[in-house]
Motif scaffolding. Structure first.
Motif: not given
Ligand SMILES: CC(=O)SCCNC(=O)CCNC(=O)[C@H](O)C(C)(C)COP(=O)(O)OP(=O)(O)OC[C@H]1O[C@@H](n2cnc3c(N)ncnc32)[C@H](O)[C@@H]1OP(=O)(O)O
Length: 209
Positions: A102-103, A119-120, A122, A137-138, A140
Motif C-alpha cells: 500500500s506504499a 503501510a499507506a 506516500r 505507516h501513514d 507522507a
C-alpha cells in the motif's frame, strides 16, 4: 530489454545511485552528465560531459534519466529541464528496500538500500529516502524532501516539500515538519516544525543561524 538511463549528477548522491543501478534489473545506465564533469569515468561508468550531451543521448535512444542532486532546488530545476526535453524520470527503489503493497512513490523518487516504506506511506515526486531510513505507516513525504540515512519517521509523520531530515534523526509520531525545514543529524523532533525552520538536538530546538 533494459531501459537505457542517464544519471544527472556525478557527486556523492550520483555514486550512490550508480551503485543502486548495479542491483536494479530493468535499467542500463549509459553514464553520468554533470555541470562540472569530474573526469572521463566514475565507478565504471562514462562521464559524458555536461548537459549539452543530453540531446545526443535522446537521439541515441536514451529516454530515461535520474536526477542525482542532493540540493532540492537544483533537483527540481534539473528535473524540469530533463522533462522539457522529453526524458522520463522513473522512481528507482533498491531491491533491498522494503515497500508495503500500500506504499506509493511518485516519479523521480529514489529509495536507497534497506529503507522501509510501511503501510499507506506516500513519497512525493523527486524525494530521496536514503539508506536505512524507516517510514512507518501513514507517513507522507512531500515532493523534493530528503529523508537522511537511518532517520526514523514513526506513524503519521508528515514531511513538507523540500524539507531535509538529517541522518539518524527521529520524530514523535504524527508530527508535521514544514516545507523546506532542516532537521539536524541525530535530532529528536517532538513537536511540529514550522516551514523553513532549522532544528537540532534532543529534544529538537531551533538552531543558531
Ligand atoms: C548519504 C548522505 O550523506 S545523506 C546526508 C543527509 N544530510 C544530513 O544528514 C545533514 C544534516 N545537516 C546537519 O545536521 C547540519 O549540521 C545543519 C544543516 C543542521 C546545520 O548546518 P550549518 O547550517 O552548516 O550549521 P553549523 O554547522 O554552522 O552549526 C550551527 C550551529 O548549530 C549547531 N548544530 C549543527 N548541527 C547540529 C545538530 N545536528 N544538532 C545540534 N546542534 C547542531 C552547531 O554546533 C552550531 O552551534 P554553535 O553556533 O552554538 O556552535
Amino acid at each position: 530489454m533494459a531501459e537505457k538511463l542517464v544519471i544527472l549528477g556525478a557527486g556523492g548522491h550520483g555514486r550512490a545511485i550508480r551503485e543502486l543501478l548495479r542491483e536494479l534489473p530493468g535499467f542500463a545506465p549509459v553514464g553520468f552528465v554533470d555541470a562540472r564533469p569530474p573526469g572521463p569515468e566514475m565507478l565504471g561508468l562514462k562521464v559524458l560531459g555536461d548537459e549539452a550531451a543530453l540531446p545526443g543521448l535522446l537521439a541515441a535512444g536514451v529516454r530515461t534519466a535520474v536526477v542525482a542532486l542532493g540540493d532540492a532546488a537544483a533537483r527540481a530545476a534539473a528535473a524540469a529541464r530533463l522533462q522539457a526535453m522529453g526524458f522520463a524520470l522513473p522512481a528507482l527503489l533498491h531491491p533491498s528496500a522494503i515497500r508495503a503493497a500500500s506504499a506509493a512513490v511518485e516519479e523521480g523518487v529514489v529509495v536507497l538500500p534497506r529503507a522501509v516504506l510501511g503501510a499507506a506511506v506516500r513519497v512525493g515526486r523527486l524525494a530521496i529516502v536514503n539508506t536505512g531510513a524507516i517510514l512507518e505507516h501513514d507517513v507522507a513525504v512531500g515532493p523534493l524532501a530528503h529523508i537522511g540515512p537511518g532517520a526514523v519517521l514513526p506513524g503519521g509523520v508528515r514531511v513538507g516539500e523540500g524539507a531535509l531530515v538529517g541522518a539518524g534523526a527521529c520524530c514523535r509520531p504524527y508530527v508535521t515538519i514544514g516545507a523546506r525545514a532542516v532537521i539536524g543529524v541525530g535530532a529528536a523532533v517532538v513537536a511540529d516544525v514550522p516551514e523553513g525552520a532549522a532544528m537540532g538536538g534532543v529534544p529538537a530546538r531551533p538552531l543558531p543561524s
